[in-house]
Design a protein around this motif. Structure first.
Motif, PDB file in Angstrom:
ATOM      1  N   ASP A 159       0.851  -1.157  -0.142  1.00  0.00           N
ATOM      2  CA  ASP A 159       0.028  -0.050   0.072  1.00  0.00           C
ATOM      3  C   ASP A 159       0.794   1.325   0.033  1.00  0.00           C
ATOM      4  O   ASP A 159       1.858   1.343   0.732  1.00  0.00           O
ATOM      5  CB  ASP A 159      -0.868   0.157   1.179  1.00  0.00           C
ATOM      6  CG  ASP A 159      -2.039  -0.892   1.061  1.00  0.00           C
ATOM      7  OD1 ASP A 159      -2.371  -1.607  -0.053  1.00  0.00           O
ATOM      8  OD2 ASP A 159      -2.599  -1.194   2.093  1.00  0.00           O
ATOM      9  N   PHE A 160       0.418   2.380  -0.619  1.00  0.00           N
ATOM     10  CA  PHE A 160       1.128   3.341  -0.816  1.00  0.00           C
ATOM     11  C   PHE A 160      -0.022   4.811  -0.624  1.00  0.00           C
ATOM     12  O   PHE A 160      -0.363   5.086  -1.723  1.00  0.00           O
ATOM     13  CB  PHE A 160       1.740   3.794  -2.287  1.00  0.00           C
ATOM     14  CG  PHE A 160       2.679   2.570  -2.570  1.00  0.00           C
ATOM     15  CD1 PHE A 160       2.384   1.282  -3.115  1.00  0.00           C
ATOM     16  CD2 PHE A 160       3.975   2.731  -2.453  1.00  0.00           C
ATOM     17  CE1 PHE A 160       3.256   0.566  -3.504  1.00  0.00           C
ATOM     18  CE2 PHE A 160       4.964   1.960  -2.689  1.00  0.00           C
ATOM     19  CZ  PHE A 160       4.560   0.635  -3.392  1.00  0.00           C
ATOM     20  N   PRO A 161      -0.207   5.060   0.547  1.00  0.00           N
ATOM     21  CA  PRO A 161      -1.006   6.261   1.072  1.00  0.00           C
ATOM     22  C   PRO A 161      -0.701   7.376   0.218  1.00  0.00           C
ATOM     23  O   PRO A 161       0.297   7.602   0.385  1.00  0.00           O
ATOM     24  CB  PRO A 161      -0.910   6.230   2.538  1.00  0.00           C
ATOM     25  CG  PRO A 161      -0.422   5.072   3.005  1.00  0.00           C
ATOM     26  CD  PRO A 161       0.502   4.473   1.876  1.00  0.00           C
ATOM     27  N   ASN A 162      -1.528   8.093  -0.231  1.00  0.00           N
ATOM     28  CA  ASN A 162      -1.265   9.411  -1.037  1.00  0.00           C
ATOM     29  C   ASN A 162      -2.493  10.305  -1.199  1.00  0.00           C
ATOM     30  O   ASN A 162      -3.462   9.784  -1.019  1.00  0.00           O
ATOM     31  CB  ASN A 162      -0.538   9.014  -2.593  1.00  0.00           C
ATOM     32  CG  ASN A 162       0.621   9.008  -2.453  1.00  0.00           C
ATOM     33  OD1 ASN A 162       1.707   9.866  -2.395  1.00  0.00           O
ATOM     34  ND2 ASN A 162       1.186   7.653  -2.490  1.00  0.00           N
ATOM     35  N   GLU A 163      -1.989  11.429  -1.492  1.00  0.00           N
ATOM     36  CA  GLU A 163      -3.293  12.292  -1.756  1.00  0.00           C
ATOM     37  C   GLU A 163      -4.160  11.850  -2.783  1.00  0.00           C
ATOM     38  O   GLU A 163      -3.495  11.398  -3.967  1.00  0.00           O
ATOM     39  CB  GLU A 163      -2.940  13.933  -1.667  1.00  0.00           C
ATOM     40  CG  GLU A 163      -2.246  14.569  -0.432  1.00  0.00           C
ATOM     41  CD  GLU A 163      -3.082  14.600   0.712  1.00  0.00           C
ATOM     42  OE1 GLU A 163      -4.219  14.530   0.356  1.00  0.00           O
ATOM     43  OE2 GLU A 163      -2.513  14.567   1.557  1.00  0.00           O
ATOM     44  N   PRO A 164      -5.506  12.142  -2.758  1.00  0.00           N
ATOM     45  CA  PRO A 164      -6.152  11.662  -3.904  1.00  0.00           C
ATOM     46  C   PRO A 164      -5.699  12.436  -5.300  1.00  0.00           C
ATOM     47  O   PRO A 164      -5.217  13.855  -5.366  1.00  0.00           O
ATOM     48  CB  PRO A 164      -7.725  12.279  -3.566  1.00  0.00           C
ATOM     49  CG  PRO A 164      -7.627  12.332  -2.132  1.00  0.00           C
ATOM     50  CD  PRO A 164      -6.476  12.588  -1.596  1.00  0.00           C
ATOM     51  N   GLY A 165      -5.640  11.974  -6.301  1.00  0.00           N
ATOM     52  CA  GLY A 165      -5.157  12.493  -7.552  1.00  0.00           C
ATOM     53  C   GLY A 165      -3.720  12.372  -7.971  1.00  0.00           C
ATOM     54  O   GLY A 165      -3.218  12.502  -9.013  1.00  0.00           O
ATOM     55  N   THR A 166      -3.114  11.781  -6.904  1.00  0.00           N
ATOM     56  CA  THR A 166      -1.454  11.632  -7.120  1.00  0.00           C
ATOM     57  C   THR A 166      -1.336  10.758  -8.171  1.00  0.00           C
ATOM     58  O   THR A 166      -2.178   9.818  -8.458  1.00  0.00           O
ATOM     59  CB  THR A 166      -0.896  10.922  -5.904  1.00  0.00           C
ATOM     60  OG1 THR A 166      -1.017  11.912  -4.684  1.00  0.00           O
ATOM     61  CG2 THR A 166       0.545  10.920  -6.153  1.00  0.00           C
ATOM     62  N   PRO A 167      -0.573  11.075  -9.269  1.00  0.00           N
ATOM     63  CA  PRO A 167      -0.344  10.116 -10.563  1.00  0.00           C
ATOM     64  C   PRO A 167      -0.148   8.493  -9.922  1.00  0.00           C
ATOM     65  O   PRO A 167       0.867   8.466  -9.288  1.00  0.00           O
ATOM     66  CB  PRO A 167       0.469  10.775 -11.377  1.00  0.00           C
ATOM     67  CG  PRO A 167       0.694  12.256 -10.816  1.00  0.00           C
ATOM     68  CD  PRO A 167       0.184  12.279  -9.552  1.00  0.00           C
ATOM     69  N   VAL A 168      -0.704   7.780 -10.734  1.00  0.00           N
ATOM     70  CA  VAL A 168      -0.383   6.264 -10.555  1.00  0.00           C
ATOM     71  C   VAL A 168       0.129   5.823 -12.220  1.00  0.00           C
ATOM     72  O   VAL A 168      -0.308   6.185 -13.037  1.00  0.00           O
ATOM     73  CB  VAL A 168      -1.523   5.572 -10.523  1.00  0.00           C
ATOM     74  CG1 VAL A 168      -1.071   4.003 -10.527  1.00  0.00           C
ATOM     75  CG2 VAL A 168      -2.253   5.718  -8.962  1.00  0.00           C
ATOM     76  N   LEU A 169       1.464   5.651 -12.036  1.00  0.00           N
ATOM     77  CA  LEU A 169       2.066   5.182 -13.422  1.00  0.00           C
ATOM     78  C   LEU A 169       2.691   3.884 -13.490  1.00  0.00           C
ATOM     79  O   LEU A 169       2.646   2.946 -12.572  1.00  0.00           O
ATOM     80  CB  LEU A 169       3.462   5.810 -13.031  1.00  0.00           C
ATOM     81  CG  LEU A 169       3.633   7.394 -12.536  1.00  0.00           C
ATOM     82  CD1 LEU A 169       5.107   8.219 -12.276  1.00  0.00           C
ATOM     83  CD2 LEU A 169       2.755   8.263 -13.470  1.00  0.00           C
ATOM     84  N   ALA A 170       2.618   3.477 -14.908  1.00  0.00           N
ATOM     85  CA  ALA A 170       2.965   2.377 -15.164  1.00  0.00           C
ATOM     86  C   ALA A 170       4.186   1.837 -14.547  1.00  0.00           C
ATOM     87  O   ALA A 170       5.018   2.416 -15.047  1.00  0.00           O
ATOM     88  CB  ALA A 170       2.836   1.868 -16.651  1.00  0.00           C
ATOM     89  N   ALA A 171       4.289   0.583 -14.182  1.00  0.00           N
ATOM     90  CA  ALA A 171       5.605   0.152 -13.543  1.00  0.00           C
ATOM     91  C   ALA A 171       6.483  -0.487 -14.565  1.00  0.00           C
ATOM     92  O   ALA A 171       7.756  -0.453 -14.374  1.00  0.00           O
ATOM     93  CB  ALA A 171       5.333  -1.041 -12.484  1.00  0.00           C
ATOM     94  N   SER A 172       5.953  -0.852 -15.721  1.00  0.00           N
ATOM     95  CA  SER A 172       6.791  -1.218 -16.779  1.00  0.00           C
ATOM     96  C   SER A 172       5.755  -1.228 -18.031  1.00  0.00           C
ATOM     97  O   SER A 172       4.431  -1.064 -18.005  1.00  0.00           O
ATOM     98  CB  SER A 172       7.316  -2.500 -16.429  1.00  0.00           C
ATOM     99  OG  SER A 172       7.973  -3.037 -17.622  1.00  0.00           O
ATOM    100  N   SER A 173       6.233  -1.711 -19.180  1.00  0.00           N
ATOM    101  CA  SER A 173       5.458  -1.597 -20.438  1.00  0.00           C
ATOM    102  C   SER A 173       4.530  -2.892 -20.533  1.00  0.00           C
ATOM    103  O   SER A 173       4.784  -3.733 -19.887  1.00  0.00           O
ATOM    104  CB  SER A 173       6.538  -1.664 -21.754  1.00  0.00           C
ATOM    105  OG  SER A 173       7.405  -2.615 -21.707  1.00  0.00           O
ATOM    106  N   GLY A 174       3.597  -2.779 -21.334  1.00  0.00           N
ATOM    107  CA  GLY A 174       2.591  -3.951 -21.552  1.00  0.00           C
ATOM    108  C   GLY A 174       1.431  -3.261 -21.925  1.00  0.00           C
ATOM    109  O   GLY A 174       1.159  -2.087 -22.300  1.00  0.00           O
TER     110      GLY A 174
END
Ligand SMILES: [Zn+2]
Length: 393
Positions: A159-174
């Motif tokens: 889990d990574f608590p963060n403020e709403p709207g924080t960008p979620v990024l692809a960890a790798s290609s696919g």
């Protein structure tokens, strides 16, 4: 064996508390409680540095979403729930943060395999300006670390608590193979909320690898989209069954199911100057010991930098490491590792080298599994007088 392992006998009350199950934690400032009851508390008064000062949204772990049942689901008994404030006061402050305030080193570039068994092929799914390090007190493979909060489902992600709207990024290609709510096929509940699942365009040991990003606010990709590492997938949110905004990240190997998750900490590249501690705590017959305390402290410092437990037996370990604990993101350097179960504590002096997995195997000198109660050898009849029970030692 004796020379390599320092066994410290602990007090008998530890076992009593273990058997007692849910124990009441009194208010006030506890100095030190046994590991079986609470993660070890620091003995000094928490300083501001010990209390995480950067943005930590109100957040309590929630029962883990479940897409498909594990092979042998464990009934979850009812446990008392505490407010986020109580969690903060009872554990977060007492244990201190795993990482100092202002922790902002960049992750190492991927793929990274300084050790031949390493596969740090995934980038952090959040930008460096956010909380891109995991929540220490609900790590992969265990319940929450506060018994008074337990039981929650054994965690199958990070889990990574963060403020709403924080960008979620692809960890790798696919390729995006799921984008949207992910209701449980078992009961229809949308535990995961708005979820993205990527099937990566590479394999590991001949197996497909998937990453799953749950509880997002909004989605910026659709099924069928090809994404590259670092591409914006969604914003952190609190959709699904959560009590606060956070990203729940899973890594699935082989099949895209809940039962095929592995510890993402062995896939996410460490931060610059940091390394990963992983290990296997087994009995003398090589059997994994679940629920043992794992404490990491720098040499000459009494305060632990990390406190957790060995995996529950229901989770999958890494295909090559076969670990039952992982302590990621440790600054390179020398540490003392203390692993405890029952009345025994095992100590190892370890060194964390940056950018790689530093692996340790600790074997106890005792059988862990309790001796099962023997089957009765004969059926008593009504005419028999029961023999008096022998006095137990
Ligand atoms: Zn989670």
């Amino acid at each position: 064996m004796q020379g390599a392992i320092l066994q410290v006998k602990r007090f008998g009350f530890l076992l009593v508390l273990l058997l007692a199950g849910c124990t009441t934690v009194t208010e006030g400032t506890p100095t030190r409680l046994p590991l079986a009851t609470l993660p070890r508390l620091i003995t000094s008064t928490p300083t501001p540095e010990m209390v995480r000062g950067d943005a930590l949204p109100t957040f309590t772990p929630v029962p883990l979403p479940q897409q498909t049942l594990p092979p042998t689901p464990t009934p979850i008994p009812q446990g008392k729930l505490y407010s986020p404030d109580e969690i903060q006061s009872r554990w977060v402050k007492n244990a201190g943060p795993a990482t100092p305030v202002g922790f902002r080193p960049p992750p190492m570039p991927v793929p990274l395999s300084l050790h031949p068994d390493d596969h740090y092929w995934l980038a952090r799914p959040l930008p460096s300006g956010s909380r891109n390090y995991y929540l220490e007190w609900y790590p992969f493979g265990t319940d929450v670390l506060m018994p008074e909060l337990a039981p929650y489902r054994i965690h199958h992600g990070l889990d990574f608590p963060n403020e709403p709207g924080t960008p979620v990024l692809a960890a790798s290609s696919g390729t995006v193979i799921h984008a949207g709510p992910l209701p449980s096929p078992r009961n229809g509940v949308n535990y995961y909320g708005n979820t993205v699942i990527i099937k990566h365009d590479w394999q590991w040991l001949g197996q497909d690898v998937y990453t799953l990003y749950a509880h997002t606010l909004e989605l910026f990709v659709d099924v069928g989209d090809y994404v590259v590492q670092g591409q914006l997938l969604a914003g952190v949110g609190s959709s699904g069954e959560v009590s606060g905004p956070h990203l729940h990240l899973e890594v699935r190997v082989g099949n895209n199911t809940y039962g095929d998750t592995r510890n993402p900490a062995l896939w996410l590249a460490p931060f610059e100057g940091h390394g990963t501690l992983a290990g296997r705590f087994v009995d003398r017959r090589g059997r994994m010991i679940p629920g043992a305390s794992v404490e990491v402290r720098p040499v000459d410092v009494e305060t632990a930098v990390r406190l957790q437990r060995t995996y529950d037996l229901s989770v999958r370990f890494d295909d090559v490491w076969r670990e039952n604990f992982v302590v990621p993101d440790l600054p390179a350097g020398k540490y003392i590792l203390l692993v405890g179960i029952g009345e025994a504590m095992y100590r190892r002096d370890i060194e964390i080298l940056p950018g790689r997995t530093n692996f340790v195997v600790i074997s106890t000198e005792f059988e862990f599994e309790p001796t099962p109660t023997p089957e009765p050898t004969m059926t008593p009849t009504e005419t028999e007088t029961p023999a008096p029970s022998p006095e137990l030692p």
